[in-house]
Motif scaffolding. Sequence first.
Motif, PDB file in Angstrom:
ATOM      1  N   PRO A 390       0.803  -1.224   0.000  1.00 43.12           N
ATOM      2  CA  PRO A 390       0.000   0.000   0.000  1.00 43.12           C
ATOM      3  C   PRO A 390       0.837   1.277   0.000  1.00 43.12           C
ATOM      4  O   PRO A 390       1.745   1.442   0.816  1.00 43.12           O
ATOM      5  N   ALA A 393      -2.138   6.648  -3.895  1.00 36.97           N
ATOM      6  CA  ALA A 393      -2.777   6.329  -5.172  1.00 36.97           C
ATOM      7  C   ALA A 393      -2.379   7.306  -6.270  1.00 36.97           C
ATOM      8  O   ALA A 393      -2.173   6.911  -7.413  1.00 36.97           O
ATOM      9  N   ALA A 401      -3.852   3.845  -1.292  1.00 38.96           N
ATOM     10  CA  ALA A 401      -4.875   3.047  -1.956  1.00 38.96           C
ATOM     11  C   ALA A 401      -4.314   2.117  -3.021  1.00 38.96           C
ATOM     12  O   ALA A 401      -5.048   1.275  -3.544  1.00 38.96           O
ATOM     13  N   ALA A 402      -3.045   2.250  -3.357  1.00 46.28           N
ATOM     14  CA  ALA A 402      -2.482   1.532  -4.505  1.00 46.28           C
ATOM     15  C   ALA A 402      -1.535   0.420  -4.082  1.00 46.28           C
ATOM     16  O   ALA A 402      -0.860   0.511  -3.050  1.00 46.28           O
ATOM     17  N   HIS A 494       0.110  -0.055 -11.577  1.00 43.87           N
ATOM     18  CA  HIS A 494      -0.232   0.631 -10.329  1.00 43.87           C
ATOM     19  C   HIS A 494      -1.756   0.576 -10.224  1.00 43.87           C
ATOM     20  O   HIS A 494      -2.473   1.185 -11.017  1.00 43.87           O
ATOM     21  N   SER A 496      -5.433   0.728  -8.029  1.00 46.09           N
ATOM     22  CA  SER A 496      -6.064   1.313  -6.842  1.00 46.09           C
ATOM     23  C   SER A 496      -7.573   1.392  -7.020  1.00 46.09           C
ATOM     24  O   SER A 496      -8.101   1.158  -8.115  1.00 46.09           O
ATOM     25  N   TRP A 503     -10.535   7.989  -2.352  1.00 44.82           N
ATOM     26  CA  TRP A 503      -9.550   6.922  -2.468  1.00 44.82           C
ATOM     27  C   TRP A 503      -9.705   5.977  -1.290  1.00 44.82           C
ATOM     28  O   TRP A 503      -9.730   6.406  -0.143  1.00 44.82           O
ATOM     29  N   ALA A 506      -5.835   0.629   0.662  1.00 42.35           N
ATOM     30  CA  ALA A 506      -5.751  -0.780   0.261  1.00 42.35           C
ATOM     31  C   ALA A 506      -5.754  -1.725   1.456  1.00 42.35           C
ATOM     32  O   ALA A 506      -6.113  -2.900   1.326  1.00 42.35           O
TER      33      ALA A 506
END
Length: 553
Positions: A390, A393, A401-402, A494, A496, A503, A506
């Motif tokens: 994580p 994003a 978030a990614a 990438h 998310s 957002w 993750a």
Amino acid sequence: MPGSHALIRLGQRASQVLRKVWFASPSPHPDERLSVSLKLIACTVLVLFTAGCGPAVISDSAQFSQAPATIAPTPSPTTPSSEPVVMVSTQIVSTASASVPVSEPVAVIEAMPIPTPAGPPFSYHVIEEGENLSYISWLYDTPLEELVALNQLAGPDAIIQTGQSLRIPLRLEDTSPRHMLLPDSEVVYSPAYVGFNLQEFIESKGGYLVGYTEYVDGQILTGAEIVERVAQQFSVGPRLLLALLEHYGGWVTNPYPTAEAINRMLGPQNPRGSSLYLALGWTANRINAGYYGYKRDGFWVFSLADRQRVVTPEGLNAGTVGVQNILALHSNQETWTKELEPDGLLADYRALFGDPLAHSIEPLVPKSLVQPPLSLPWAKGKGFYITSGPHPAYADGSAWAAIDFGPPDVLGNCYYSAEPNTAAADGVIVVARHGAVELDLDGDGNIQTGWVLQYLHVVLDADRPVQVGQRVKAGDIIGYASCEGGLANSSHLHFSRRYNGEWMDAGSPVPMNLSGWVVQPTLAAYEGSLKNGSAVREACECWETEKNLIVNQ
């Protein structure tokens, strides 16, 4: 659903009366606000028999915390519910005549709560060569045991690495104002923006922005297109961006701003002032930093232009913290306080758009939210490597978030992969450009509503590129991993998620689950793992079959 937005709007307007009273009092004490609300209700009931019920008045009015305050145990992989989550207003209050019978009360849907801070606010120290825990303890006059506990280290003799970030506790007394500035749904690119015609609005105001153009990513964009691009990329509300552009530069209504206003259109401390696209991006990123830092840790530390530090009080909404943060970066203590008053930024917002609560949607993210089923975003029988856990994003201010996946055929360089990335669920393409694709899962074609998946660093298929408005099925080709669309030193995907424009971290409170592989976060960005039953794959900038390869079974 076709009628859902109308129902939401009805709920918003019906709930406005109580909301206006709730935010009218400058006192933060809940008992005083409850008293005001009860007086309004009593006044409404007696409206046929007494006079003097007047309208309520709304009260007008860097970067430190980065990691989760606490890491909650991640639930075991389960099959998420496939039922859609319907967003409705949390309060509905009748505004009709008292002679009309009151309808049955509507069940309140709880919002996702702001976490309770696990301890005092903190900043970060990046370890330099030769430093150890004892030195850092002395440097910040902080007990060694406190540093160990705050950073979850093995002990006072724990090994620390050059470049590693350590939390440093802060002892602050000054807090930011407690009154609400904007609802969360105005600050993020939420369902409140469905139907908002940005180009039409800008043209109607006749300001400098109407004729502005700039070269961005290989093409000429108009002022409206730039605002829309930044709103989409950072998921920040365009009305807020326009209000800030008017507040600092007058670009929305003034056709002939001064040279200083042209070159510093978004504040004196904005380092990207000569470019609207870059200046808006910097602004959106700092709004996100306050918004998601507060949501992640339960507090935020503002760094003012005069180097003073101020911490959030309890009870603020994240949208207000985001707005306070961008204003703090351009202000000292005195000017910041004025900026947060009725004749500050909110005066410009109201002049352009009216009552900010007219656009409120609550809860923006319900506490009961579950992720719909998502598959691993590559073909069956193929494997990708999880290279990053994580992390933000979009730019460093957004939620973690990614997560990143490296393709098996491109290891450590930026050649385009030949292994396709695929749709993790059925949906509609809402963004398709070189380096970026976004997939709307609720099928309404609006990037602001419901679940949206973001694919960054992807190049489109040369023969059959996906297009905006195209409906795809799970497993259909989205694109191919590359280094395009942002900073990257190796081709990767990438990936998310957003929900209603926000957002979604993750790791928690709604963990990302891909074909049963559930994200396990840590206190550090880019670290973590994915777990599926007893199988665990650790994020690593490496290509090791047993350590970080995940095969889509």
